[in-house]
Design a protein around this motif. Structure first.
Motif, short mmCIF file in Angstrom:
data_model
loop_
_atom_site.label_atom_id
_atom_site.label_comp_id
_atom_site.label_asym_id
_atom_site.label_seq_id
_atom_site.Cartn_x
_atom_site.Cartn_y
_atom_site.Cartn_z
N GLU A 145 26.89 32.70 48.23
CA GLU A 145 25.62 32.19 48.69
C GLU A 145 25.79 30.83 49.31
O GLU A 145 26.69 30.09 49.00
CB GLU A 145 24.67 32.22 47.53
N ASP A 146 24.96 30.59 50.27
CA ASP A 146 25.07 29.34 50.98
C ASP A 146 24.84 28.17 50.04
O ASP A 146 24.11 28.28 49.09
CB ASP A 146 24.05 29.29 52.12
N THR A 174 13.55 34.75 39.84
CA THR A 174 13.77 35.70 40.93
C THR A 174 14.03 35.03 42.28
O THR A 174 14.94 35.44 43.01
CB THR A 174 12.59 36.68 41.05
N PRO A 175 13.26 33.99 42.67
CA PRO A 175 13.52 33.37 43.98
C PRO A 175 14.96 32.85 44.12
O PRO A 175 15.59 33.05 45.16
CB PRO A 175 12.50 32.23 44.03
N LEU A 176 15.48 32.22 43.07
CA LEU A 176 16.83 31.69 43.14
C LEU A 176 17.87 32.80 43.21
O LEU A 176 18.77 32.79 44.06
CB LEU A 176 17.11 30.82 41.91
N VAL A 177 17.74 33.79 42.34
CA VAL A 177 18.70 34.89 42.34
C VAL A 177 18.64 35.66 43.66
O VAL A 177 19.67 36.05 44.22
CB VAL A 177 18.44 35.85 41.15
N SER A 178 17.43 35.83 44.19
CA SER A 178 17.27 36.53 45.47
C SER A 178 17.96 35.76 46.59
O SER A 178 18.59 36.36 47.48
CB SER A 178 15.79 36.72 45.78
N LEU A 190 21.72 43.93 47.01
CA LEU A 190 20.39 43.53 46.54
C LEU A 190 19.75 42.54 47.50
O LEU A 190 18.91 41.73 47.12
CB LEU A 190 20.49 42.91 45.14
N GLU A 191 20.16 42.61 48.78
CA GLU A 191 19.55 41.72 49.76
C GLU A 191 18.16 42.23 50.13
O GLU A 191 17.81 43.38 49.84
CB GLU A 191 20.43 41.62 51.01
N SER A 220 11.30 41.17 45.98
CA SER A 220 10.93 42.36 45.21
C SER A 220 12.14 43.23 44.90
O SER A 220 12.17 43.95 43.90
CB SER A 220 9.88 43.18 45.95
N VAL A 221 13.17 43.16 45.75
CA VAL A 221 14.38 43.96 45.51
C VAL A 221 15.08 43.47 44.25
O VAL A 221 15.48 44.26 43.38
CB VAL A 221 15.34 43.87 46.72
N VAL A 222 15.23 42.16 44.13
CA VAL A 222 15.86 41.59 42.94
C VAL A 222 14.96 41.79 41.72
O VAL A 222 15.44 42.08 40.62
CB VAL A 222 16.15 40.09 43.16
N GLU A 223 13.66 41.66 41.94
CA GLU A 223 12.71 41.87 40.83
C GLU A 223 12.90 43.27 40.24
O GLU A 223 12.91 43.44 39.01
CB GLU A 223 11.28 41.70 41.34
#
Length: 290
Positions: free
Chosen positions: A43-44, A131-135, A149-150, A154-157
């Protein structure tokens, strides 16, 4: 089995990574579902230094009894005062679902461990908060290639929810190093996972998936240090567990190398539904030798 990991570390090119279906990916740091089945490290670069507003909360101490869920509300800054400094307690400590329950001996209460790169702690994920961070991490192209999971949050959720709301056989966690969330982990009961159909599982085998969040934390050996520390932490906190296992994608050479450097042994190649994996094992009986 989870997706595939995206890269582990082992002093290699940060672009080669692995996981939710494969091995973990570990990187390193300068200053340094529920198929749980993979880990990655990508991740960047992300500036996750704690804001002044959160620092101010530290002085207010922990929540008062009865203030149920005060620290878990969506949109609230990550962690509690105790969590931010790597301590035990805080609003997340009592999360029974995210904490793993009896199946994983309550991961949320394992507390911090001192490593060669700083104080590290596994903090069970709260979807509304994390979720925002993991996403963001999962949308790194190097990570997405393996975890798959990109996309929108909602995908990560949907990946996290079954684990958090499940029976505790898989616990998604943030890896917090010196107070900063910098990695995503899944600690899971490998003997209760679909993975057990593909290797001679033993009771209480515990699996690990790892993703190093930022590019700056990858490729310097950090992944190996944290993998060894977490695997030994598992063995210390789960006396019934004799082995910690992982199944990085064979294509993820940096990930496999990181496990080897972390004291895991290469056990076998296994064909999983989503990848051909290297079965890596860290044995309690050999932990002082490898």
């Amino acid at each position: 089995m989870p997706p595939t990991e995206a890269s582990t570390e082992a002093d290699t090119d940060p672009a080669a990574q692995v996981t939710p279906g494969s091995g973990p990916d570990t990187g390193t740091r300068t200053h340094t579902g529920s198929d749980p089945g993979a880990a990655t490290d990508c991740e960047d670069t992300l500036d996750l230094r704690l804001p002044d507003e959160l620092i101010a909360l530290f002085a207010r101490g922990t929540e008062q009894p009865g203030d149920a869920g005060a620290g878990a509300r969506a949109g609230e800054p990550w962690g509690s005062a105790d969590a931010a400094v790597g301590g035990v307690g805080g609003s997340w400590a009592g999360d029974s679902g995210a904490g793993g329950g009896d199946l994983l001996d309550r991961v949320g209460g394992w507390g911090p461990v001192t490593t060669g790169v700083g104080v590290f702690q596994l903090v069970p994920v709260r979807p509304g908060r994390d979720t925002p961070l993991v996403s963001r991490w999962m949308n790194d192209p190097a990570v997405a290639a393996f975890w798959e999971l990109e996309g929108p949050e909602s995908v990560v959720e949907r990946h996290l929810r079954p684990q958090v709301d499940g029976d505790g056989r898989s616990v998604p966690c943030l890896g917090v190093l010196d107070g900063i969330p910098m990695s995503y982990w899944e600690i899971y009961r490998a003997d209760l996972d679909p993975l057990a159909r593909h290797y001679p599982a033993r009771p209480h085998d515990t699996g690990i998936h790892l993703l190093i969040g930022t590019v700056a934390d990858r490729g310097r050996g950090l992944g190996s240090v944290l993998l060894r520390s977490v695997a030994d932490h598992v063995l210390d906190k789960r006396p019934s567990c004799a082995r910690v296992v992982a199944e990085p994608d064979l294509r993820n050479t940096p990930s496999v190398s990181a496990f080897l450097s972390a004291g895991f042994r290469y056990s076998a190649e296994v064909d999983l539904p989503d990848k051909r994996a290297a079965l890596m094992v860290r044995d309690r009986a050999l932990r002082d030798l490898l």
